[in-house]
Design a protein around this motif. Structure first.
Motif, mmCIF file in Angstrom:
data_model
loop_
_atom_site.group_PDB
_atom_site.id
_atom_site.type_symbol
_atom_site.label_atom_id
_atom_site.label_comp_id
_atom_site.label_asym_id
_atom_site.label_seq_id
_atom_site.Cartn_x
_atom_site.Cartn_y
_atom_site.Cartn_z
ATOM 1 N N LYS A 69 15.764 -2.093 8.477
ATOM 2 C CA LYS A 69 15.482 -0.656 8.511
ATOM 3 C C LYS A 69 16.128 0.054 7.323
ATOM 4 O O LYS A 69 15.503 0.865 6.642
ATOM 5 N N GLU A 70 17.388 -0.261 7.078
ATOM 6 C CA GLU A 70 18.114 0.426 6.015
ATOM 7 C C GLU A 70 17.632 0.017 4.624
ATOM 8 O O GLU A 70 17.805 0.777 3.658
ATOM 9 N N ASN A 76 13.194 4.647 3.576
ATOM 10 C CA ASN A 76 14.453 5.068 4.180
ATOM 11 C C ASN A 76 15.545 5.244 3.138
ATOM 12 O O ASN A 76 16.374 6.155 3.232
ATOM 13 N N LEU A 100 21.761 6.020 6.056
ATOM 14 C CA LEU A 100 20.662 6.523 6.866
ATOM 15 C C LEU A 100 21.180 7.148 8.156
ATOM 16 O O LEU A 100 20.650 8.158 8.633
#
Length: 245
Positions: A196-197, A202, A214
């Motif tokens: 995700k990061e 992002n 984030l």
């Protein structure tokens, strides 16, 4: 026909109408979802009128899909109907309490999810508005909700006029706990949030907001402690006003 693995939140809709027949068919099918005590502790307010949608929009921070969507559904936790049934049948209701709200809210959200899946299978596009519980009193006043009726979910509905990119999800292991809850170590967090990061969008989100991580975007900008506490106070006041606490 949409597949759950490729579902997208739709915020832009075509001018094509959603027929009353289709909407009622989907609502009727959704009524087969799970419900506590077979009481169906929910009601749905259907909003199609442009002026009525405009009055609802401020409660949802004037997000454009509220007024642009052909249909807006406000799904409510509803112990009013059951209470009135009891009163009319020589039974004494006792549903003016927090537990009853939790039970009705659970019913309402189960119904909302079932309806959403059915609607997306028909090719409709939806956006679930989490803002429903941010300023509930405005929705209560606008929709003239009586005691023991509380808005818990809103869906904007229409035929999609966009195909946005799929949003990311955490890996399955992030949510699974075998036999008992296993708290997350620093290494677990690093591993579970790494993908995700690392996503370009992002990383860009962090950069344009002048943050280090984030997570800081969420804590400092999107869902701040100050806002959460203020909206929590508003939610509690609305629950008192509606007779649940």
């Amino acid at each position: 026909m949409n597949n759950i693995e490729t579902r997208r939140t739709i915020r832009k809709y075509s001018s094509k109408d959603v027929s009353e027949e289709l909407l009622h068919t989907l609502l009727a099918k959704a009524m087969r979802t799970q419900t506590m005590g077979n009481l169906q502790l929910y009601s749905v307010v259907i909003t199609r009128d442009a002026d009525a949608k405009a009055k609802l929009a401020p409660a949802h921070f004037n997000q454009p899909m509220v007024t642009q969507a052909p249909v807006v559904l406000t799904i409510c936790a509803d112990f009013r109907r059951t209470t009135r049934w009891c009163e009319e049948r020589n039974a004494t209701p006792g549903y003016d309490n927090l537990l009853s709200f939790i039970n009705a809210a659970t019913d309402a959200l189960l119904f909302t999810q079932t309806f959403s899946c059915l609607a997306e299978e028909e090719g409709l596009g939806l956006c679930f508005l989490g803002t429903t519980v941010y300023m509930p009193q405005l929705i209560i006043d606008t929709l003239q909700l009586p005691k023991l009726v509380m808005p818990v979910a809103t869906l904007t509905i229409g035929w999609p006029d966009e195909c946005p990119a799929l949003t990311d999800r955490l890996p399955l292991e992030a949510i699974i706990h075998n036999e008992h809850y296993q708290d997350y170590s620093s290494a677990d967090i690093d591993r579970l949030y790494a993908e995700k990061e690392a996503l370009e969008e992002n990383r860009h989100f962090v950069e344009i907001n002048n943050k280090e991580t984030l997570a800081q975007v969420f804590t400092d900008l999107r869902y701040t402690k100050k806002d959460n506490e203020a909206m929590s106070a508003g939610l509690m006041e609305a629950l008192r006003h509606q007779g649940f606490i």
